[in-house]
Design a protein around this motif. Structure first.
Motif, mmCIF file in Angstrom:
data_model
loop_
_atom_site.group_PDB
_atom_site.id
_atom_site.type_symbol
_atom_site.label_atom_id
_atom_site.label_comp_id
_atom_site.label_asym_id
_atom_site.label_seq_id
_atom_site.Cartn_x
_atom_site.Cartn_y
_atom_site.Cartn_z
ATOM 1 N N TYR A 119 -4.533 7.696 -1.765
ATOM 2 C CA TYR A 119 -4.140 6.314 -2.022
ATOM 3 C C TYR A 119 -3.599 6.244 -3.443
ATOM 4 O O TYR A 119 -4.285 6.598 -4.409
ATOM 5 C CB TYR A 119 -5.339 5.380 -1.847
ATOM 6 N N ARG A 120 -2.352 5.781 -3.582
ATOM 7 C CA ARG A 120 -1.638 5.869 -4.864
ATOM 8 C C ARG A 120 -1.467 4.483 -5.486
ATOM 9 O O ARG A 120 -1.485 3.456 -4.798
ATOM 10 C CB ARG A 120 -0.270 6.500 -4.643
ATOM 11 N N VAL B 163 0.542 5.428 0.443
ATOM 12 C CA VAL B 163 -0.321 6.537 0.816
ATOM 13 C C VAL B 163 0.488 7.829 0.768
ATOM 14 O O VAL B 163 1.585 7.899 1.336
ATOM 15 C CB VAL B 163 -0.916 6.349 2.227
ATOM 16 N N LEU C 215 -6.288 1.735 6.743
ATOM 17 C CA LEU C 215 -5.179 0.888 6.306
ATOM 18 C C LEU C 215 -5.433 -0.553 6.753
ATOM 19 O O LEU C 215 -6.119 -0.778 7.763
ATOM 20 C CB LEU C 215 -3.850 1.388 6.881
ATOM 21 N N SER D 279 -9.039 9.350 -2.401
ATOM 22 C CA SER D 279 -8.519 10.404 -1.545
ATOM 23 C C SER D 279 -9.456 10.648 -0.370
ATOM 24 O O SER D 279 -10.683 10.497 -0.489
ATOM 25 C CB SER D 279 -8.335 11.697 -2.345
ATOM 26 N N TYR E 221 -10.426 -3.458 3.883
ATOM 27 C CA TYR E 221 -9.685 -2.397 3.201
ATOM 28 C C TYR E 221 -9.960 -2.413 1.699
ATOM 29 O O TYR E 221 -10.190 -1.349 1.087
ATOM 30 C CB TYR E 221 -8.180 -2.561 3.464
ATOM 31 N N VAL F 103 0.859 -1.192 0.000
ATOM 32 C CA VAL F 103 0.000 0.000 0.000
ATOM 33 C C VAL F 103 0.889 1.234 0.000
ATOM 34 O O VAL F 103 1.886 1.282 0.734
ATOM 35 C CB VAL F 103 -0.932 0.018 1.231
ATOM 36 N N THR G 35 -3.305 9.065 -8.131
ATOM 37 C CA THR G 35 -4.163 8.936 -6.964
ATOM 38 C C THR G 35 -5.445 8.228 -7.364
ATOM 39 O O THR G 35 -6.172 8.709 -8.243
ATOM 40 C CB THR G 35 -4.482 10.310 -6.365
ATOM 41 N N LEU H 51 -11.631 0.672 -0.372
ATOM 42 C CA LEU H 51 -10.990 1.328 -1.512
ATOM 43 C C LEU H 51 -11.868 1.222 -2.764
ATOM 44 O O LEU H 51 -11.965 2.179 -3.549
ATOM 45 C CB LEU H 51 -9.618 0.695 -1.758
ATOM 46 N N VAL I 6 3.113 -0.876 4.301
ATOM 47 C CA VAL I 6 2.540 0.426 3.965
ATOM 48 C C VAL I 6 3.668 1.430 3.801
ATOM 49 O O VAL I 6 4.528 1.564 4.678
ATOM 50 C CB VAL I 6 1.552 0.907 5.044
#
Length: 323
Positions: free
Chosen positions: A168-169, A155, A194, A181, A271, A153, A178, A275, A200
């Motif tokens: 979140y990339r 961020v 998360l 967001s 998660y 992950v 991105t 997302l 991360v």
């Protein structure tokens, strides 16, 4: 002649008896010092791995939620135990010298100046202690600050007066995209979601002044710098689900104390669902509700901006009339 010889014999008896008494005293003092050192060593051995918990972490916060936080905590506890061991040894030597070499007459005790073995010992011993501590500190520091090429992950943490944005990339660096967001406002605390069990990567940048990203349970904080500086760090995993308060730990202006956020650690399945909901256009609150989480922060609350009243220029006061 008889009287004179008896006086000599009594004096000889007194002189011959005194070394025996002094020897017994020295042996008693040595035994006491040995018992003291042995008791201290036994205390450390008996407490074992619980020594940090027994003494409240020696001032270091407990309850870390990442492997890196546990490594830093273990280093701190080991350093404290080493410092206590050295301190107990030095205190033992001091008390032993006070008892062993207390004044018994006008004769000076044996001097140890120019004793090369002893001078070599108290020169090398501190160097060895510092070297061992430096080695383990370097090992832990390198492990805590290392980054990987493909974290699970990524961020982007964007700080500004006086709130946070979490992006979140889909990759690393400025050129990554991105995909979702979370933006905090004066009315809603931003929630960074998360997963557990995944690495991360945090990439930090500031829009104005220096801020600091800090979650106390991570036992780790990093400054968020303005300009082209991207402060990067990683955690190999988050170990415990829950809600954890996050704060700005760098004095950044009037509302610095209220620049908070919340870290929400959920399962990997939750998660992924969160997302996906954000990608579908749902708000953060809607996405949190969809995975069964509280839609609003529970560890902190927004600060009162006093924008709901005309407190700076009340409507019922004539211009120039004051308040």
């Amino acid at each position: 002649m008889v009287a004179r010889s008896s006086e000599v014999r009594q004096s000889a008896v007194r002189h011959s008896a005194s070394p025996g008494v002094g020897g017994r005293r020295r042996r008693g003092a040595g035994r006491l010092a040995g018992l003291g050192l042995g008791g201290a060593a036994l205390l450390v051995l008996l407490t074992g791995c619980d020594v940090g918990k027994t003494f409240g972490g020696f001032g270091w916060p407990q309850g870390g939620i990442t492997p890196e936080s546990h490594r830093m905590y273990d280093l701190w506890i080991a350093s404290c135990i080493a410092a206590l061991a050295v301190g107990v040894f030095v205190w033992g030597l001091i008390f032993w010298c006070v008892v062993r070499y207390r004044k018994r007459g006008n004769d000076l005790p044996v001097q140890t100046r120019y004793n090369m073995p002893m001078e070599f010992l108290y020169t090398i011993a501190p160097i060895l202690i510092v070297s061992v501590l430096f080695y383990y500190t370097a090992v832990v520091q390198t492990d805590v600050t290392k980054t990987t090429k493909n974290p699970d992950v990524t961020v982007e943490v964007v700080a500004f007066k006086w709130n946070w944005q979490f992006n979140y990339r889909d990759g690393q660096g400025k050129d990554a995209n991105t995909v979702a967001s979370v933006l905090g406002t004066s009315e809603v605390i931003p929630i960074l979601v998360l997963p557990t069990g995944r690495s991360v990567r945090f990439e930090e940048t500031s829009k104005d002044v220096v801020h600091s990203f800090w979650v106390p349970e991570m036992l780790f904080k990093r400054d968020v710098m303005p300009g082209n500086i991207r402060n990067v760090f990683e955690v190999s995993s988050l170990d415990a689900e829950g809600a954890y308060v996050g704060r700005c730990a760098e004095l950044c202006g009037s509302y610095h104390a209220f620049m908070n956020f919340e870290l929400r650690v959920v399962s990997p399945q939750q998660y992924d669902q969160f997302l996906a909901a954000k990608r579908d256009g749902k708000s953060t609150q809607e996405a949190l509700t969809a995975i069964g989480e509280d839609p609003y922060a529970s560890t902190t609350k927004p600060f009162n901006t006093r924008r709901d009243t005309a407190n700076f220029n009340p409507d019922d006061v004539a211009a120039g009339a004051g308040s």
